[in-house]
Structures are given as C-alpha cells and as structure tokens.
Enzyme design. Sequence first.
Site, PDB file in Angstrom:
ATOM      1  CD  GLU A   1      -2.874  -0.734   2.194  1.00  0.00           C
ATOM      2  OE1 GLU A   1      -2.725  -0.105   3.033  1.00  0.00           O
ATOM      3  OE2 GLU A   1      -4.076  -1.862   2.221  1.00  0.00           O
TER       4      GLU A   1
ATOM      5  CD  GLU B   1      -3.702  -5.824   4.353  1.00  0.00           C
ATOM      6  OE1 GLU B   1      -4.340  -5.102   4.687  1.00  0.00           O
ATOM      7  OE2 GLU B   1      -2.312  -5.605   3.985  1.00  0.00           O
TER       8      GLU B   1
HETATM    9  C1  BG6 Z   1      -4.081  -2.020   5.554  1.00  0.00           C
HETATM   10  C2  BG6 Z   1      -2.646  -2.285   5.962  1.00  0.00           C
HETATM   11  O1  BG6 Z   1      -4.314  -0.888   5.146  1.00  0.00           O
HETATM   12  O2  BG6 Z   1      -5.217  -2.032   6.349  1.00  0.00           O
HETATM   13  C3  BG6 Z   1      -2.473  -2.873   7.208  1.00  0.00           C
HETATM   14  O3  BG6 Z   1      -1.832  -2.879   5.162  1.00  0.00           O
HETATM   15  C4  BG6 Z   1      -3.740  -2.365   8.121  1.00  0.00           C
HETATM   16  O4  BG6 Z   1      -1.423  -2.612   7.829  1.00  0.00           O
HETATM   17  C5  BG6 Z   1      -5.038  -2.829   7.915  1.00  0.00           C
HETATM   18  O5  BG6 Z   1      -3.581  -2.777   9.513  1.00  0.00           O
HETATM   19  C6  BG6 Z   1      -6.349  -2.246   8.302  1.00  0.00           C
HETATM   20  O6  BG6 Z   1      -6.213  -1.012   8.713  1.00  0.00           O
HETATM   21  P1  BG6 Z   1      -6.415  -0.441  10.192  1.00  0.00           P
HETATM   22  O7  BG6 Z   1      -5.872   1.181  10.297  1.00  0.00           O
HETATM   23  O8  BG6 Z   1      -7.659  -0.442  10.703  1.00  0.00           O
HETATM   24  O9  BG6 Z   1      -5.447  -1.253  11.177  1.00  0.00           O
END
Ligand code: BG6
Length: 569
Positions: A157, A369
């Site tokens: 990202e 993800e």
């Molecule tokens: C993604 C990242 O943006 O989302 C992760 O690759 C991150 O590192 C995940 O933890 C969830 O976002 P957040 O801010 O809710 O932890």
Amino acid sequence: MKRKMLWGSATASYQCEGAWDLDEKVESMWDRYLHENGLENGDVASDHYHHYEEDIRMMAEGGQNAYRFSLSWPRIIRDLEGNVNEKGLAFYDTLIDTCHRYHIEPFVTIYHWDLPQYLEDIGGWQNIETAYHFEKYCETVFRHFNGKVRFWSTFNEPKWFIFSGYMSGNYPPCHRNIPEVIRGSYNVMFASALGVRKFREMKTEGEIGLVASYQTIYGLDESTETLNAMRHADNYCNNWQVDTACLGEFPSDMVDKLKEQGYDLSFAKEEELQIIRENTVDFIGINYYSPMYVKPYTEGETLVKTNNQGKNYKGDLRSVVKGWFEVANDDMKDIVPHNPWGMFVYPQGLYDALTRVSSYVKQPIYVTENGYGAYEEISEDIDDQYRIDYIREHIRYMLKAKEDGVDVNGYFVWSPFDLYSWKNGCEKRYGLVAVDFDNDCRRIPKHSYYWNKSNIENDFIDLRKEEKQMRNIVLVCNGGMSTSILANRIKELGGDGVEVNAYGEQEYSQHLKDADVVLIGPQIRYLIDDIRKRVGENVPVASIEPRVYGAMNAQKVLEMVDELLKDSK
Ligand code: BG6
C-alpha cells in the site's frame, strides 16, 4: 498458467512481531515516533516473534494454505552501509521453514511501512537515496531466500503510508505537505521498479508483485462534474499505484492535472521513468476494505482526515482534495453500513474493484487483504458473526468476479490473529484468532476461525450454491442518489438473497446480461420496450409505480419482484 487458489491470511512485521529491540534489530521510524510521543506501540504486539510456530500451526489447522507476512527491514539491515544482521535473516529462515513444514505458501512483503530510522534520518521517502537502499535490501533478501519463497511483493500500500505520513499527518513523519506527497509517491514507485529489476537481474525464482490499497470509487449522482471528480478520486486512491506498477506509467491525466495546478515535477528523470516503464510487476495485490463516495470539489484547501478513534465517530470527517474532489462518505453514512471507525461495509465494491482492474491490466490478481475491525471482549467463546458475514459476502463477490472471468487467484483475510492496528492500537481487532494481550498473548480461536476453516475445506461450495440462487435485481432509473438509496434499502430487506444494482439511463445496457428481473424508474418507463428486447422474454421487466418509487418503499418493490418472478416461471 493455471494457478492454485491461495486461501490465507495476512500480517505485517511491525504489527505482530514485537521483539522490537531483540536480536540486534535496529530502530524503525515507528519505534522512534511512538516512543518519543508516548503512544501505544508495537514493542510486544502479538509477540509473533515467539508465537510464530503456534500461529502457523493454527493457520494450517484452520484450513489455510498461504501466509502473507512482511520482512522487517530494520531487523535485517543494520545501517546505511548495508551491514546485514544474520540473526534477523535467521528469524525469517525459521518462519519460512515453519510455513513449509505446515504446507503453507509464504507470500512475502518486502516493505510494510517499518522504515529503519537511519533512513528516516536522511529524509526517508523524500530522498531518492532511500529507493536505492531499498534496492540493496531487496538484493540481500532475494539472494538469501531464493528458492524458499515463490511470491514476493515490493511494497504494501504505497498510498496509505505516503498519504498518512505526508498528507493526513497521522503516521510518521507526520507532515502535511502536498509536494512531499507527490515526491514520496514517486520515490516509492521508483523503488518498487528497482526492486522488480533486481529480482529479474538476479534470476530469482517465483514472481514479484506490488500490493495496492484499493478503494472502489462511487459518485452520488451521474453528472459530468461527479464523473470527473470520480476519475480524480480514482487516480488519487488507486490508479497511481496500480497503473504505475502494472502498466509502467503514472496516469497521464493525473500528471497533467498536477502540472496544471503548478506542482513542480521536474525531479522525475527520464532514466528513472524508463526503469518504471521496463519493470512492471508479475501480479497485483488488491487490499480492499471499503469504498469511497465522492462529489465534485467546491471549496477549501486540501484536508484529509482519518478516523483512528472508532468510538468517537461522529461523521465529521470532511475531506477535500483541492481542485480534484470531495469525499462524500458523510452523505452515505446513514445508508451504507459501517464499522465504528466509519469504514463502510460494501462487499460489491470488491467485485467492482476486481472487474475494473482486470478490464485494463493483464497481470493476475490476488486479494491480499480484506477483513473487519471491531472492539471485542476476550473470553473463551468469541462470537464474531459480523466478521463471518463480512468475510462471507466479500468472498462471495470475489468468486462471482472469478466466475465472470477475472483472473483472481487468492484471498487473504486480514488478519490470522489480533494485532496492533497502527494508530488505532490493539483494541481494533481483526483476527480470526483472538490475542489476549494482557495474558501472555494467549491465542483463542473466534467463531470466524472455525467458519473459515470449514468453508475452505469445503471449497466454499455452500457459498457457490447460494450464489446461484441469488436474485439479481437491476434498477434502471434516471436519479442518482435516490436510486442508490432505494437499492440499498431493497438489499437490506432482502438480506443475502438479493443483489441489487442501480444504473442510470446512460449506462444500463451493458449491465443487463445477468439480471433476473429489471425494474425501471417511473420517469423513464419509455425505455421498457428497448429493455425487453435486450433481455429476452425470460427476464421480467416492469416499471415501478411512482408512489412506490417516491416513497422509497423497498418492501413493495420486493413483493413486486416476487410476483414477477413467480409469473415468469
Ligand atoms: C491496511 C494495511 O491498510 O489495512 C494494514 O495494510 C492495516 O497494515 C489494515 O492494519 C487495516 O487498517 P487499520 O488502520 O484498521 O489497522
């Protein structure tokens, strides 16, 4: 090439390993920033450094066949001279060997945001030298792990760590400076291309990709101004990562827009752009959590806010990118469900993301993800039905995209176990397995862990079956906002059994092919004959009564659909 479908889960070094200063690891920019500011940190996090064996075993027992994790740069490279910490490499050797022992495919991210502090000290991602340091770091890990890892990603990202670090200012180095956003984005994409070039020069086995954060963009209406705003938002959120990595070019209209706004882009050298052009990726990873709703820019300086305190979400996150677009999420927060951090739950956004990317990109795609963050009480029995619902619906849409021809080859849940969620701390939990942070990081599987296991083992057969029975309702109307409101109401009432898509008069024709029933807004009922011709006699077509449409009466619409389908059998 036929690829094996990967069903896994994903983490990042800083968010889960802990052991922040063990075995000669040096300080990262996150260590420095969180320590200096007395903020909740990842010193221990999920203590994966000591629990990795248990974690990987649980992944395997949970039916997963892949683990996406990142290497910690400050654990591996000690200093600006590039001296290597053998203990750091040894940790990842053990981790990767453990994956293999449990028949888990390691899917390795080279950089997931934990820049060594010694690089931040020379300007971090503002300094092009950091890109060359990244190339050397890549060389070290390609040489060391060659043959053990088949899937590599240069960056996780780029958008998120650059924009948070230099625009919203909520991640280190906490600046708010647009020229720095532009420079940092460029340097990272250049660094990625250097990594890809090194991978190929060294004839490293396997494939190399980049993981992009992806927010599917939707407008509140179909006006030309909104469509323009949507294109700007798409460039801002997605295209500068995806196009540059996959096609080797920054979006040209984005570059023109920046020049038109007077930004100096003269730092971009032709020989660097050539390296970007020649070193496109083998695959693209898409991290999808939420869409973004946008409307045309009206006024004000660029201001981008992030909600890191879910409990306080009051819908006051007005964000603006000057001259480009405004974020309209607040306008949608009563219509589209969202979690306490204001992150919308819109599974169809994943389908739209995948079909959109695959319409112009030839590389295979992985959903690297996707997951649901929530506050949760730790007990022996954690019923996280909302997470099951979230994952199920997203996988459903991913499988639908696959069926519709998208070359998508894997799905990674964020995350296998609870971890440190950056500025949200550890209380924003995403895991299939709970981590009891107060009790030696004890692991406790949640309901979603068992759900995921039985579905992977079943090859999501039930989901595929349900998919077949789903009613696909297509609404063709001339209104923008009101039509989407009605579509969402119908969906909410219809639950899992309906899919509702709303299209305007201009764009409906290409979306009719999978419709089970087509409903037309009262204002444009003159289209009925044309639509009937296009869908053929087996698909019922009817217009919604003005009374029902005006009152947004979703219940009535659903009854109408039942009637129409019954009659057509
Ligand atoms: C993604 C990242 O943006 O989302 C992760 O690759 C991150 O590192 C995940 O933890 C969830 O976002 P957040 O801010 O809710 O932890």
